[in-house]
Design a protein around this motif. Structure first.
Motif, PDB file in Angstrom:
ATOM      1  N   VAL A  96      24.004 -67.590  32.464  1.00 14.50           N
ATOM      2  CA  VAL A  96      23.147 -68.773  32.369  1.00 14.50           C
ATOM      3  C   VAL A  96      23.959 -70.014  32.728  1.00 14.50           C
ATOM      4  N   THR A  97      23.441 -70.737  33.731  1.00  8.11           N
ATOM      5  CA  THR A  97      24.054 -71.995  34.154  1.00  8.11           C
ATOM      6  C   THR A  97      23.197 -73.139  33.658  1.00  8.11           C
ATOM      7  N   PRO A  98      23.729 -74.365  33.648  1.00  8.11           N
ATOM      8  CA  PRO A  98      22.917 -75.499  33.178  1.00  8.11           C
ATOM      9  C   PRO A  98      21.637 -75.684  33.995  1.00  8.11           C
ATOM     10  N   GLN A 138      13.602 -74.009  30.843  1.00  7.50           N
ATOM     11  CA  GLN A 138      12.925 -74.876  29.885  1.00  7.50           C
ATOM     12  C   GLN A 138      11.698 -75.526  30.514  1.00  7.50           C
ATOM     13  N   GLU A 139      11.805 -75.956  31.770  1.00 12.95           N
ATOM     14  CA  GLU A 139      10.667 -76.567  32.459  1.00 12.95           C
ATOM     15  C   GLU A 139       9.545 -75.557  32.652  1.00 12.95           C
ATOM     16  N   ILE A 140       9.907 -74.327  33.022  1.00 16.26           N
ATOM     17  CA  ILE A 140       8.910 -73.274  33.199  1.00 16.26           C
ATOM     18  C   ILE A 140       8.207 -72.980  31.882  1.00 16.26           C
ATOM     19  N   ALA A 141       8.959 -72.932  30.803  1.00 10.84           N
ATOM     20  CA  ALA A 141       8.372 -72.668  29.487  1.00 10.84           C
ATOM     21  C   ALA A 141       7.413 -73.791  29.094  1.00 10.84           C
TER      22      ALA A 141
END
Length: 129
Positions: free
Chosen positions: A32-34, A41-44
């Motif tokens: 996992v990269t930033p 998070q945006e997709i969620a």
């Protein structure tokens, strides 16, 4: 740690695991990269928004179905609940029935006979007018 401020939690975490290094997100695995974390998070957030919209539409459809049922009862007081439910299922396509309306897959277009008006001759007098 739950009652502590954010600064205290970050300091405690940093003292235990060391300073944050660029290009890494701790506690989410090695891959996992930033940017991936931010994208997830945006997709969620988008999914949550769509789920809320779908829930709202489902409630609205239920209200419309209730309203249609009431209208059918007012227009046809002799109908019983089963008849109304059957009509609603046919209208919304919830049931495959032999009497349900079907869409035609045919591409046949009926030909219309043109009325034969005979040949029209354009005379010079008619064209001037």
């Amino acid at each position: 740690m739950q009652n502590s401020s954010t600064e205290n939690v970050e300091k405690t975490f940093e003292s235990m695991f060391g300073k944050e290094k660029p290009g890494r997100v701790r506690c989410y695995g090695r891959t996992v990269t930033p940017s991936l974390f931010k994208r997830n998070q945006e997709i969620a957030a988008i999914k949550k928004g769509y789920d809320m919209k779908i829930d709202g539409m489902a409630k609205r459809i239920e209200g419309l179905e209730t309203m249609m049922t009431l209208i059918l009862k007012q227009q046809n007081p002799d109908l019983n609940e089963d008849d109304i439910e059957h009509m609603m299922s046919l209208a919304f396509g919830k049931e495959n029935s032999a009497i349900a309306p079907r869409s035609s897959a045919s591409t046949h277009v009926p030909c219309f006979d043109e009325v034969d008006q005979g040949p029209q001759e354009n005379t010079a007098e008619q064209m001037e007018e």
